[in-house]
Design an enzyme around this catalytic site. Structure first.
Site, mmCIF file in Angstrom:
data_model
loop_
_atom_site.group_PDB
_atom_site.id
_atom_site.type_symbol
_atom_site.label_atom_id
_atom_site.label_comp_id
_atom_site.label_asym_id
_atom_site.label_seq_id
_atom_site.Cartn_x
_atom_site.Cartn_y
_atom_site.Cartn_z
ATOM 1 C CB CYS A 1 1.064 2.545 4.710
ATOM 2 S SG CYS A 1 -0.722 2.667 4.466
ATOM 3 C CG HIS B 1 -0.681 -2.272 5.445
ATOM 4 N ND1 HIS B 1 -1.597 -2.287 6.467
ATOM 5 C CD2 HIS B 1 -0.774 -1.033 4.867
ATOM 6 C CE1 HIS B 1 -2.223 -1.110 6.504
ATOM 7 N NE2 HIS B 1 -1.737 -0.344 5.539
#
EC number: 1.2.1.11
Length: 361
Positions: A158, A251
């Site tokens: 990710c 993120h």
């Protein structure tokens, strides 16, 4: 309903398993018919097995509540009920490698969210907009496994989703050196603030294994198939720091880049916003219409305002500017459990179906 491919979720009760279930509700091509988890959940309904641990913002889909959880280790039994599986099992790396190959050997394709097979040389690790051609390595993997339709395909970590696509869009300018610092959400650890209260108002400057993945996995995406295996690219050299921050989803990356061919800011923006791949060309169900957007405001992208861009499947970039030490720097944002985890795997499965790798059994 019968036209849809029958899907099983391995590791269905965990956070990524739950994300798969919520993303696949009313999916036009796929229907979740089987949920599998550890022996302690087996035999209970999905609703009972998850109990108060449902971590999604949206309610648990009615269609899965009464599904009886199967034991993920009863591979033949689970595989007999489905056309393919998504894997989000919580086991050791060696156990994951073994069980995913076991499923593949029952002639059941496995699309995995796990990291275990990301460096298996004949397993494609794919972001469909970047390297769908790596699916061609599947034919060599099938020879190794002795299968006709079974294989394992994975999606990358990710942490790289907010900058690897951007660097791909800029390939012609030959980026050769990259510094990235990622500010990573707690859902990346499978947690919410309720079960990780020490993360409130806190930053942890270490996430085990994450820096290595963030530095190396983009090079595998940019690699090529040689002699039946994927050989990673040598450049750009990436160095990374990964920090856990008190954010639930999203993120963020602060990235510095050196180029061999010096582009203008306008050229870089134009390449980003026009960057698209197979998912956009085929108009796949989960594909973002615009994969990367550029935001002109000084204070964007922001997690709260921007993480759900394109249903969490798009990437937001801002603050692109020249740098005193590097050529350019920018901020990128991606949704870590959608584009970065389950959503990225669903898009891989859609690409695999569109290209004929996943079919009805």
């Amino acid at each position: 309903m019968s036209e849809k491919l029958r899907v099983g979720i391995l590791g269905a009760t965990g956070m990524v398993g739950q994300r798969f279930i919520s993303l696949l509700e009313n999916h036009p091509w796929f229907e979740v018919v089987t949920v599998a988890a550890s022996a302690r959940s087996a035999g209970k309904t999905y609703e009972e097995a998850v109990g108060g641990r449902w971590k999604m913002d949206t309610p648990m889909p009615e269609a899965v509540k009464k599904l009886v959880v199967m034991n993920v280790s009863e591979v033949e039994k689970v595989a007999s009920t489905v056309d393919f599986v998504f894997s989000a099992v919580d086991m050791s790396k060696e156990e994951i490698k073994a069980i995913e190959e076991e499923y593949a050997k029952t002639e059941t394709p496995v699309v995995s969210n796990n990291s275990a097979h990301r460096w298996t040389p004949d397993v494609p690790m794919v972001v469909p907009e970047i390297n769908p051609q790596h699916f061609e390595v599947i034919k060599y993997q099938k020879e190794r496994l002795g299968t006709k339709r079974g294989f394992v395909a994975v999606k990358p970590n990710c942490s790289i989703q907010s900058y690897a696509p951007v660097l791909t869009a800029w390939k012609e300018f030959e980026p050769y050196e990259v510094v990235a610092t990622t500010y990573q959400a707690i859902s990346g650890a499978g947690k919410t603030f309720k079960d990780w209260p020490e993360m409130v108002e806190n930053i942890i400057p270490y996430i085990g294994g994450e820096e290595e993945k963030s530095e190396m996995e983009p090079l595998r995406l940019w690699g090529e198939i040689k002699d039946g295996v994927i050989v990673p690219a040598k450049e750009p050299v990436i160095t990374c720091q990964c920090v856990r921050v008190p954010v639930l989803n999203g993120h963020t990356a602060a990235v510095f880049v050196k180029f061999r061919k010096k582009p203008t800011k306008e050229q870089l923006i134009e390449k980003m916003v026009n960057f698209k791949g197979v998912p956009q060309e085929l108009d796949l169900p989960s594909a973002p219409k615009q994969f990367i957007r550029y935001m002109e405001e000084d204070d964007r992208p922001q997690v709260k305002a921007d993480v759900d861009y394109e249903n969490g499947m798009g990437i937001s970039v801002g603050r692109l500017r020249e740098d005193k030490v590097y050529d350019y720097k920018f901020i990128g944002l991606s949704h870590n459990t959608v584009r970065g985890a389950a959503g990225g795997a669903v898009l891989c499965a859609e690409t695999l179906k569109a290209q004929g790798y996943i079919t009805k059994k």
